[in-house]
Scaffold this active site. Structure first.
Site, PDB file in Angstrom:
ATOM      1  CB  CYS A  65      49.204  36.298  39.477  1.00 31.40           C
ATOM      2  SG  CYS A  65      48.173  34.765  38.959  1.00 31.40           S
ATOM      3  CB  CYS A 120      50.746  33.306  41.057  1.00 29.30           C
ATOM      4  SG  CYS A 120      50.461  33.307  39.389  1.00 29.30           S
TER       5      CYS A 120
END
Length: 329
Positions: free
Chosen positions: A63, A66
């Site tokens: 991600c 993230c």
């Protein structure tokens, strides 16, 4: 030469000291101070968050958002210890059941947990905002998750198992593709051959699991003694049942034939009864005729002989008597 090297070393040390001082000042200005530790939670130790106050991040290695949040989250973990808050992260790729338990639909997702109450953090994702959120207890203004959405409930536990099963199936599918590629590349097996091999293996595995399930059910719920009989006994019972059924059918056919014979005899007796009734009626009619003739004879003797014109009268009476219809006709 030595003086030059000493000057360069002193300059490097000064620069490193200035950099460390600047970093400490920035941390002090933003309220970030060292001392905390980032905790990694998984499917085995996630129950730790049910006690105390926690900030939890759900992330995935692939991600991008993230990855951008990772440095900020590590700094927040170092300073959150001063406000008695534990900071943790959960990798959804290695703990898929927790993503189902918390019903994570976007990454990264941040939760605040306080003594078993779960609230989703939707504020800014910088160090100051995170620290201000826990320090000023802004989580009190957020409505906690309802009872049917709480991750520690039974139905959410069931949902977590489904997420874990889905992850296992995906992993199995990946292994299947890898093994299929090896069969085609290393052993030269065609595509249809590999699929046929896997189909046969699936059938045998399913049969083995079905047999195991039957044995398990038989062990947990054993049959009664009255239900335990050998194959030969069951065949004997089946044969006896068929013989009894055949005997009953033969008896039913015999009874049906007897009923047909009785019905046929009764139908034959009915015309005889009709003939007897007709005979009895004819006899009664003859008897009445004779009585009338007996009554009319004295009258004939007393009366004088009629004229020729009246000779036809008795004949006419006799014709009337002969034409009298019988009841049986």
């Amino acid at each position: 030469m030595h003086s030059t090297s000493h000057f360069v070393a002193a300059t490097c040390a000064a620069l490193l000291l200035l950099a460390a001082t600047a970093q400490s000042a920035a941390a002090a200005q933003s309220g970030l101070q060292p001392g905390g530790k980032l905790i990694e939670l998984d499917e085995d130790n996630w129950h730790l968050m049910l006690q105390g106050e926690w900030m939890i991040e759900f992330f995935a290695p692939w991600c991008p958002a993230c990855k951008n949040l990772a440095p900020t989250w590590e700094r927040f973990a170092r300073v959150a210890k001063d406000v008695q808050v534990q900071v943790a992260k959960i990798d959804v790729t290695t703990s898929p059941s927790l993503s189902g338990r918390f019903f994570v639909t976007a990454l990264p997702t941040i939760y605040h947990v306080k003594d078993g109450e779960f609230r989703q953090y939707r504020g800014a994702r910088d160090g100051d905002a995170l620290l201000y959120f826990v320090k000023k207890q802004q989580w009190q203004s957020i409505e906690p998750l309802s009872a049917w959405k709480k991750p520690d409930t039974t139905h959410m536990s069931v949902l977590s198992y489904f997420f874990k099963l889905s992850h296992t199936l995906k992993h199995t599918q990946k292994l299947f593709k890898d093994f299929n590629g090896r069969l085609q590349e290393e052993y030269g097996l065609p595509t249809w051959g590999s699929y046929a091999l896997f189909a046969i293996a699936t059938i045998f595995v399913g049969a083995a699991l079905g047999l195991l399930l039957v044995c398990l059910v038989d062990f947990v719920y054993p049959p009664k003694k009255s239900q335990r009989q050998s194959f030969s006994e069951s065949q004997d019972n089946l044969t006896e049942g068929l013989e009894d059924l055949a005997t009953e059918e033969i008896e039913d056919d015999g009874e049906a034939e007897e009923n047909d014979d009785e019905q046929r005899d009764s139908d034959e007796e009915e015309p005889e009864d009709d003939d007897e009734e007709e005979d009895s009626e004819e006899q009664a009619g003859d008897l009445a005729t004779k009585e009338k003739e007996a009554d009319s004879e004295p009258e004939k003797e007393e009366k004088p002989e009629p004229k020729q014109a009246g000779d036809a009268a008795p004949e006419k009476t006799e014709q009337v008597r002969k034409r009298k219809p019988r009841k049986g006709d």
